[in-house]
Design an enzyme around this catalytic site. Structure first.
Site, PDB file in Angstrom:
ATOM      1  CD  GLU A 223      -2.847   0.929   2.548  1.00 49.16           C
ATOM      2  OE1 GLU A 223      -2.943  -0.185   3.111  1.00 49.16           O
ATOM      3  OE2 GLU A 223      -3.475   1.932   2.936  1.00 49.16           O
ATOM      4  CG  ASP A 248      -4.559   5.149   2.022  1.00 52.98           C
ATOM      5  OD1 ASP A 248      -5.440   6.007   1.844  1.00 52.98           O
ATOM      6  OD2 ASP A 248      -4.233   4.772   3.176  1.00 52.98           O
ATOM      7  N   GLY A 300      -9.304   2.424   6.858  1.00 53.14           N
ATOM      8  CA  GLY A 300      -9.787   3.008   8.106  1.00 53.14           C
ATOM      9  C   GLY A 300      -8.919   4.171   8.530  1.00 53.14           C
TER      10      GLY A 300
HETATM   11  O1  OSB Z   1      -2.663   4.625   5.944  1.00 54.49           O
HETATM   12  O2  OSB Z   1      -4.251   3.288   6.274  1.00 54.49           O
HETATM   13  C1  OSB Z   1      -3.552   4.225   6.675  1.00 54.49           C
HETATM   14  C2  OSB Z   1      -4.629   5.211  10.228  1.00 54.49           C
HETATM   15  C3  OSB Z   1      -4.377   6.553  10.199  1.00 54.49           C
HETATM   16  C4  OSB Z   1      -3.836   7.108   9.072  1.00 54.49           C
HETATM   17  C5  OSB Z   1      -3.550   6.323   7.958  1.00 54.49           C
HETATM   18  C6  OSB Z   1      -3.823   4.960   7.960  1.00 54.49           C
HETATM   19  C7  OSB Z   1      -4.332   4.384   9.128  1.00 54.49           C
HETATM   20  C8  OSB Z   1      -4.579   2.960   9.292  1.00 54.49           C
HETATM   21  C9  OSB Z   1      -5.604   2.610  10.348  1.00 54.49           C
HETATM   22  O3  OSB Z   1      -3.954   2.085   8.742  1.00 54.49           O
HETATM   23  C10 OSB Z   1      -6.545   1.538   9.979  1.00 54.49           C
HETATM   24  C11 OSB Z   1      -7.664   1.436  10.986  1.00 54.49           C
HETATM   25  O4  OSB Z   1      -8.470   2.382  11.141  1.00 54.49           O
HETATM   26  O5  OSB Z   1      -7.739   0.387  11.622  1.00 54.49           O
HETATM   27 MG    MG Z   2      -2.760   3.496   4.136  1.00 60.22          MG
END
Ligand code: OSB
Ligand code: MG
Length: 378
Positions: A223, A248, A300
């Protein structure tokens, strides 16, 4: 439905486990809860902008400013027939997808409650690829996102805890200096575990050798390895790898998704409803990817149960074929501001709550206890 007023609550909540990514460690999580009112009903949305401009340029302060001064006033007094009318109210606003999503998603909840439908049912109706008569799933597959730890031994202990709780898919955060060794250690301990990594933009094409080595570890996806605003270098990297790249940060709209797929910059997309500006755009990206045969999954942002309920509903759409970063409520907060909590089922799923709209109810006392400020726009 005439929108009569909007409430904004700036919250800050301690995390059960500090969460460290390539851009830093968070011990509490800030956010904005948005309530929209009309015809005696209330709908809730969560703005996932964080305290600093690390994951994106948005912060709770910029989102508060956008919501207070532009977005909520543009919606006030409008007669809204469908959720897609909401983005049209502030079509002239550029950027700030997280602020927009907080408000738009509250209207989705409001309209679903008014119609006596679950949000998942509303989303299925909005999608152009859901077959007529498809039953809404009662649960969605989930995984857990594991932050950077101080040592590999601590990481393996943390992962063992989550695997023991029943999480069937694990995502590891990586950054330069914390990549091959921890990922190889987890892979060696759990050879068959569905595993993926997230770099949060910490690398460049000069790190190709790291990605070649990760390519041999049977990962579901890698990712956002490169720059947050990049598609071209991601396409160059994807051409060198067997493992799908998943974007992302780079995908902030349906247009970005189309450009990324046209360039073969990724072969999977993480849909975060906040990052793309709301449920309407999230459904559009889901549909685009479904038509192109590209799998998606629900990301998330350490949401409360308000945002989590939205994520669970979104993940019922049929092209969400990979497990979401939608962990049980207990992984995030000691006491969530909305109930019921989400719990992990033994098959690494979480169930949809019953009831119209999001299916969760905000507890006013708990919300007040974690709110730093409250503003009513009426
Ligand atoms: O990059 O997916 C991300 C949380 C804060 C900022 C960026 C990310 C994330 C997570 C959290 O990976 C996933 C979750 O909410 O469980
Ligand atoms: Mg991410």
């Amino acid at each position: 439905m005439k929108i009569e007023s909007t409430d904004l609550y700036h919250v800050d909540m301690p995390l059960v486990t500090p969460f460290e990514t390539s851009f830093g460690r968070e011990t509490t999580r800030a956010g904005i809860l948005v309530a929209v009112h009309g015809e005696g009903l209330t709908g809730w949305g969560e703005c996932v902008a964080s305290s600093g401009p690390w994951f994106s340029y948005e912060t709770t302060e910029t989102a508060w400013h956008l919501l207070r001064d532009f977005l909520a006033p543009a919606l006030l007094g409008q007669d809204v027939h469908g959720p897609e009318d909401v983005p049209a109210c502030y079509a002239a606003v550029r950027g700030h997808p997280m602020a927009r999503a907080g408000l738009e998603n509250a209207v989705w909840d409001l309209l679903a409650r008014a119609a006596g439908l679950s949000l998942a049912q509303m989303l299925a109706r909005a999608s152009r690829v859901v077959p007529a008569g498809r039953a809404v799933p009662d649960r969605v597959p989930v995984g857990v996102s594991v932050g950077i730890e101080d040592t590999v031994a601590e990481l393996v202990r943390r992962v063992a805890g989550y695997v023991g709780q029943g999480y069937g898919r694990v995502k590891l955060k990586i950054k330069p200096g914390w990549d091959l060794e921890p990922v190889q250690a987890v892979r060696a301990r759990w050879p068959g575990l569905p595993l993926q990594v997230d770099a949060n933009s910490a690398y460049t094409l000069a790190d190709l050798e790291v990605f070649r080595a990760l390519d041999d570890l049977d990962l579901l996806l890698i990712e956002q390895p490169l720059h947050h605003d990049d598609l071209v270098d991601h396409a160059r990297l994807q051409a060198e790898l067997e493992t799908p790249i998943c974007l992302d940060e780079s995908i902030q709209s349906p247009e970005h998704a189309r450009w990324a797929l046209d360039l073969d910059a990724c072969r999977v997309i993480n849909i975060k409803v906040g990052r793309v500006g709301g449920m309407t755009a999230a459904v559009d990206i889901h549909d685009l990817c479904a038509r192109r045969g590209v799998p998606v999954w629900c990301g998330g942002m350490l949401e409360t149960n308000v945002g989590r309920a939205g994520n669970v509903a979104l993940a019922t759409l049929p092209n969400f074929t990979l497990p979401g970063d939608i962990s049980a409520s207990a992984r995030y907060y000691y006491q969530d501001i909305a109930q019921p909590d989400f719990v992990l089922n033994p098959d690494s799923t979480v169930s949809l709550p019953a009831g119209p709209g999001l299916g969760v109810e905000v507890l006013a006392g708990r919300l007040a206890a974690v709110s730093q400020r409250h503003l009513r726009i009426a």
